[in-house]
Design a protein around this motif. Structure first.
Motif, short mmCIF file in Angstrom:
data_model
loop_
_atom_site.label_atom_id
_atom_site.label_comp_id
_atom_site.label_asym_id
_atom_site.label_seq_id
_atom_site.Cartn_x
_atom_site.Cartn_y
_atom_site.Cartn_z
N VAL A 49 0.84 -1.20 0.00
CA VAL A 49 0.00 0.00 0.00
C VAL A 49 0.88 1.26 0.00
N LEU A 50 1.93 1.22 0.82
CA LEU A 50 2.83 2.38 0.87
C LEU A 50 3.38 2.70 -0.52
N ASN A 51 3.76 1.66 -1.26
CA ASN A 51 4.29 1.88 -2.61
C ASN A 51 3.22 2.39 -3.57
N LYS A 52 2.00 1.92 -3.40
CA LYS A 52 0.94 2.41 -4.31
C LYS A 52 0.61 3.87 -4.02
N VAL A 53 0.59 4.23 -2.75
CA VAL A 53 0.36 5.63 -2.41
C VAL A 53 1.51 6.48 -2.98
N GLY A 54 2.73 6.00 -2.78
CA GLY A 54 3.90 6.74 -3.28
C GLY A 54 3.86 6.91 -4.79
#
Lengths: 444, 444
Positions: A49-54
């Motif tokens: 999720v962190l990577n998708k938000v980023g």
């Protein structure tokens, strides 16, 4: 991805140290693990999720013309002495002495360093406008870290820095980021409202916070209800054009954080349009002119050949904090409800009878077909009770659950559940696949 | 990307502090900027390559069944006291005291933390094998940082950690990473040879370094020439299958670093096959059994219900260091020669007469067509001399240069240059585009 090969350490019990729902759910869903006060490891589900938000943050920065760099976490104290902030910053700055007794620090923000990069390489107004951003881990030694990733000490931030020859150029740079932020938070599935805000330790003349309304928000906010329905600028927005009308539409109606609240102005709004709520800050933009360029000597030659300090702004998004904010705004009693755009997987594919040949084969075939169409699938192939499977899928909050069992298969049917609405439907396998693939195309 | 909107601060002069060619070229090409001894900012061109290298590393880790997490940079000293390494690690560890006087450190590696994550959530052999990796910034306070990113203090490392129920499982985990590394370095355009190596501060019984041969390498290495021509395992390698034959083929012929060198064994090789060269370490893998799991109590219950410490290995790739190593192995007097797989852009598109209507139009159209086909294009639209344009493109080392000027266009022709060979060819525009698009498909 097969659950049997994944690392998803679901917690059965609610960790008692977690005071707010997003913190509880992130721990329970095996997204993060605390390593020290306010310092977290990101486990596989959380990192996805962190990577998708980023990625969304990055795409919108690029669209607005900002260019990505990556500054280090460790900085020299001398740099901060140039701006005068080394002593001013206080105990939130993590100060470090290296083996040669040089004073260093773990960067809480990067105004000084980006100004140093700028002054070392840009000389002329012809190279402007310039906006450089990075997405890097920061450290702020909060006296009382809490709320999980919402107020951690080590956190991931996107910070952009604009450089312009004059205040008018800087205003346009500010507007580009303002519009980029409207698009960013909308794509993340959230309604974020820009509000006049204090500038705090960054300094400057003009500042907006982008605030998500959530009952568990940290501060009181006030705004005109009409802001909740304003259209979001499209992907075809011309960032080289005049963005003033968009910014005017969003800054016209009343909106302010507690610090900037003007009760009289608020009461001038018709009563039915007054929104007094709690909010979570997810972005903060600043125009601060020559506050750093002047003391640090970051100058460019103008068209007349005269050197002048550049006008700067900075623009932050709390990338790791956003995960907490999204969950605060989107969950129910059973767990997280991820917006489609940032869900760690698109579909939870539940094998109701692992070990049963035909069911295993059908599940493997469904997985292949969905993945071939570009969907990300988490397949629950574990030999656990149906109740546990459903509870885990609800907890981790994937947009869809596709439930495949021997009885349904005998009739050519599967069950499809939409996490956000809770709707469940039994339908032919082909229809279910078609619906998922069409949905995926529509959100891509 | 248009050069006029990019941030590419080329240095005209060679920085005198740079002792080796990769450091000089990275500074001159505007890829990095030093912020303190051994600490660098990654400017746009450098960051693009760093991300491409990281992407290939990640893809091969995933293919081998490793699962990505992200651990924080700051760790608690207490964790390192459990393994006994806190005092043992010495001055290379950057030690930090936070505002509450707690002892912390900037992680130089993560054996302790990953063991803590493992023991907190895994209980049974049924959850094994497990391999968790992350790509995160590390800090080692080198007494004399030098050679740019080759021996920096803050550096980006991929470190993977395997967990198995016994030594035999751990051997298979080791082999998976061994094969993943062969594939990774090959995809990065390099010939890396696994060599027996000392285990150093990580400890353990079995270890290989992956070494790139380069004249400027930091240490002497010795190997059998036959290793230079061994086939690389394909993308269809079955990582669940028996990888022993592949590992045997690569570990059979003699290969050792200086520390492990056995002159007698080396001289047993036919003379024409003896390679004594300089090498750069780009990867290092270790099997160390229960060295961390035992003192830290990371146990799993076996099939017999008895709890035993897990067998572990760790597997590192110096992601940021790799950029230096690639350049050391691939450059000429004019600059960098990027391997196709990691080049920051695929094509440097040179507009020989910016401001000339038809040329500008043709360049814009070429840029659109190439980008639509998925190529990344850096368009030099700057009003500079032809010599400067060519020198910059050679320096930054993109695989192709496409040179477009009014005279050629009048004849429907452009010039295409392959950076690696220096070959230049004048050909019809359509043929040039076709060649670039076909090349891109072939390397994708």
């Amino acid at each position: 991805m097969r659950l049997s090969r994944y690392f998803l350490p679901i917690l059965k019990e609610t960790p008692k140290e977690a005071e707010i729902v997003s913190h509880r759910l992130m721990l329970r869903a095996g997204m993060i693990r605390q390593q020290a006060a306010g310092i977290y490891s990101w486990l596989p589900l959380g990192l996805k999720v962190l990577n998708k938000v980023g990625k969304i943050v990055r795409e919108e920065q690029n669209r607005a013309g900002a260019i990505e760099v990556l500054m280090p976490t460790i900085q020299s104290a001398d740099l901060w002495r140039e701006s005068g902030r080394y002593d001013a910053y206080g105990k939130e700055m993590l100060r470090i002495t290296d083996r040669h007794e040089r004073e260093m620090l773990f960067g809480p923000t990067n105004e000084e360093m980006i100004t140093e990069i700028f002054r070392s390489s840009v000389r002329s107004y012809r190279d402007l406008p310039l906006n450089l951003y990075h997405i890097q881990w920061k450290f702020r030694d909060e006296v009382r870290p809490r709320f999980g990733v919402m107020r951690g000490r080590e956190f991931l931030m996107k910070d952009a820095y604009s450089f312009d020859v004059d205040a008018e150029g800087a205003r346009r740079a500010y507007q580009r980021m303002f519009v980029a932020y409207l698009r960013t938070f909308n794509r993340l599935g959230m309604t974020a409202i820009p509000m006049q805000a204090d500038t705090g330790p960054i300094g400057g003349d003009m500042s907006h916070e982008f605030i998500i309304l959530a009952d568990t928000g940290e501060s009181a906010v006030f705004c005109d209800k009409s802001l909740l329905d304003l259209p979001i600028p499209g992907a075809d927005t011309d960032f080289d054009g005049d963005l003033s009308p968009i910014v005017a539409a969003w800054t016209g109606p009343y909106a302010a954080t507690e610090e900037k609240h003007d009760e009289a102005a608020f009461e001038a709004i018709p009563e039915e349009r007054r929104v007094a709520a709690r909010g979570i800050e997810v972005g903060h933009i600043f125009y601060f002119g020559t506050k750093y360029s002047e003391p640090m000597g970051a100058k460019v030659a103008g068209p007349d050949g005269q050197e002048k300090p550049v006008h700067m702004g900075s623009y932050g998004v709390g990338v790791s904090r956003l995960l907490g904010a999204i969950i605060e705004a989107s969950h129910d009693d059973a767990g997280i409800i991820w917006p489609d755009s940032v869900a760690p997987f698109d579909v939870g594919l539940i094998n109701m009878k692992p070990g049963d040949g035909p069911t295993d084969e059908a599940v493997a075939s469904i997985e292949r077909q969905l993945e071939a169409a570009g969907l990300e699938v988490l397949t629950d192939d574990a030999d656990t009770r149906a109740g546990a499977k459903f509870a885990t899928m609800d907890l981790i909050g994937l947009p869809w659950q596709l439930i495949v069992g021997p009885r349904g298969l005998a009739a050519g049917e599967v069950e499809l559940k939409r996490r956000a609405t809770g709707e469940r439907e039994t339908l032919p396998l082909e229809s279910a696949l078609r619906r998922l693939i069409d949905w995926h195309k529509a959100i891509a």
